[in-house]
Design an enzyme around this catalytic site. Structure first.
Site, PDB file in Angstrom:
ATOM      1  N   HIS A 149      -7.433  -4.740 -10.744  1.00 49.18           N
ATOM      2  CA  HIS A 149      -6.917  -6.036 -11.205  1.00 49.18           C
ATOM      3  C   HIS A 149      -8.000  -7.115 -11.145  1.00 49.18           C
ATOM      4  O   HIS A 149      -7.846  -8.195 -11.729  1.00 49.18           O
ATOM      5  CB  HIS A 149      -5.713  -6.454 -10.369  1.00 49.18           C
ATOM      6  CG  HIS A 149      -4.598  -7.039 -11.179  1.00 49.18           C
ATOM      7  ND1 HIS A 149      -4.802  -7.922 -12.218  1.00 49.18           N
ATOM      8  CD2 HIS A 149      -3.262  -6.857 -11.122  1.00 49.18           C
ATOM      9  CE1 HIS A 149      -3.646  -8.275 -12.744  1.00 49.18           C
ATOM     10  NE2 HIS A 149      -2.691  -7.636 -12.096  1.00 49.18           N
TER      11      HIS A 149
ATOM     12  N   ASP B 289      -1.593   6.927 -29.350  1.00 52.01           N
ATOM     13  CA  ASP B 289      -1.523   8.222 -30.048  1.00 52.01           C
ATOM     14  C   ASP B 289      -2.893   8.900 -30.005  1.00 52.01           C
ATOM     15  O   ASP B 289      -3.824   8.484 -30.683  1.00 52.01           O
ATOM     16  CB  ASP B 289      -1.064   8.016 -31.488  1.00 52.01           C
ATOM     17  CG  ASP B 289      -0.833   9.333 -32.221  1.00 52.01           C
ATOM     18  OD1 ASP B 289      -1.148  10.402 -31.665  1.00 52.01           O
ATOM     19  OD2 ASP B 289      -0.342   9.282 -33.361  1.00 52.01           O
TER      20      ASP B 289
END
Length: 442
Positions: free
Chosen positions: A173, A388
């Protein structure tokens, strides 16, 4: 590492089978060797954001070895464009990333169950072994290990007995938010599927070097004694909820027009969570509040590209010290007012300057005040189901088991509704799971 998960009398075996370092396919130019962290990056908590995408075995002829080579090759090419992710950053007090091209860890693991059985029989905490090196949110060993340097990114490809695959990634983070990680995963998948890097377009802002004088505003939270459960709210039920909220706010004399799905759902979840906590506390209401991390990329007057990496979010804070504050006209009305205040900020430079004016004492007091708050973070408009790799869109995308009082909202896999992954103390969750006012919209 061998992980054993016991579900319905059957022991699942999850085993790490290989580890290696994948480096960028091309060296980072000398003028980009140091990536300065922004003020928002430096203030971020020492944690890792974990995201995993699950895919069925659609191509029966595809061999795991070939698939693995393709993934590693495309990862190497993608890292060239995301060079800060392949560098090294201090685990504590970091102000920059050394973009030295040392690479990211690529792990492969196997699970002896089928993907469908795993998803049906597992809770969120059972997803932990899917992620590299236990880098999940505020894992205790992360909080305790603050010395030395670390690689911001790590990935793990998990293969199931049926041929299904779960691709898990974690990002520090300190270097980027969930949108940054999703951008990376989408670009990695794009390169894998199309063998073309021309469509990769991360925006890397060259920040000036500066030392943050402020402490972390959000203190870290634990998962000890907590559980994460998912609730699905279909679109029709959300429309019913929107109609109910609209009617309630009109009756109050402070109408909220055209409430969004995220607004009404956040209100409902907080309302019922507070009701559960009150019931557990023998009917005594305990003051709390709501925090809404909001993506700055599209909300500032001077928009930032959606593919900009870094911690580009601000947090809307709304205290709920009294039960009357849980009325929708107050909760949603205040959310909107505070969001509009940020929309008046012209650009990222101004936002940074505003935060830099805060004193350490004020920041520390803010941190103490909002520690018991509940966080509601929406990823509904993020590109979660566009990932994808050439295998089709994922069956499911989710974050790893979250931490106490954190709720993540994501689009449902088929687009019909919103999935809320909620992490609460076990007693609170048990009450919530049997709450008819919540379940009426599931």
């Amino acid at each position: 590492m061998l992980s054993k998960l016991l579900r319905f009398g059957r022991r699942q075996l999850h085993t790490v089978v290989s580890r290696e370092i994948i480096k960028p396919s091309s060296p980072t130019p000398s003028h980009s060797k140091t990536y300065n962290l922004s003020l928002f990056d430096q203030m971020a908590i020492n944690s890792h954001t974990p995201i995993v995408a699950f895919y069925p075995n659609l191509d029966k002829s595809s061999e795991a070895k070939t698939q693995s080579l393709e993934l590693k090759n495309s990862l190497s090419k993608t890292l060239t464009h995301y060079y800060p992710f392949a560098g090294r950053v201090m685990k504590s007090g970091a102000t920059n990333v050394d973009c030295n091209d040392e690479g990211v860890e690529y792990i492969e693991a196997s699970n002896d169950s089928s993907l469908s059985d795993f998803l049906q029989q597992s809770h969120h905490e059972d997803f932990d072994p899917l992620f590299p090196n236990d880098l999940i949110w505020f894992d205790p060993h992360i909080r305790g290990d603050t010395e030395g340097v670390t690689c911001p990114l790590a990935v793990q490809v998990n293969r199931f007995a049926c041929g299904g695959v779960a691709v898990a990634s974690t990002l520090s983070h300190k270097v980027g938010d969930a949108r940054s990680l999703l951008n990376f995963i989408n670009h990695w998948a794009l390169v894998t599927a199309r063998k073309d890097t021309s469509l990769i377009n991360p925006q890397i802002i060259p920040y000036e070097a500066r030392k943050n004088k402020l402490p972390d505003i959000l203190s870290d939270k634990s998962r000890v004694g907590c559980v994460t459960r998912s609730f699905l709210f279909p679109n029709q039920k959300l429309n019913d909820l929107k109609a109910k909220v609209t009617a309630m706010t009109k009756e109050s004399g402070q109408p909220v027009m055209n409430p969004t799905r995220v607004e009404v759902l956040s209100w409902l979840l907080h309302n019922r969570t507070m009701a559960a906590a009150t019931k557990k506390n023998s009917g005594t209401f305990k003051p709390s509040g709501m925090l809404f991390p909001t993506d700055m990329r599209g909300i500032l007057a001077e928009k930032l590209p959606g593919t900009t990496i870094g911690n580009l979010n601000f947090v809307i804070e709304f205290p709920t010290p009294n039960q009357s504050d849980l009325e929708p006209h107050i909760t949603i009305g205040e959310m909107r007012k505070r969001k509009e205040a940020f929309q008046s900020i012209p650009n990222l430079e101004t936002a940074t300057e505003i935060v830099s004016q805060m004193s350490p004492e004020t920041a520390l007091e803010t941190s103490k005040r909002i520690d018991p708050y509940h966080i509601y973070s929406s990823l509904c408009r993020f590109p979660t189901y566009d990932i994808d790799f050439g295998w089709g869109k994922p069956l499911k995308v989710t974050l790893g088991g979250t931490v106490k009082n954190v709720t993540i909202l994501m689009a449902a896999p088929d687009g019909n509704g919103i999935v809320a992954d909620m992490c609460l103390e076990k007693e609170d969750m048990k009450i919530l799971q049997n709450d008819p006012e919540l379940l009426a919209y599931c």
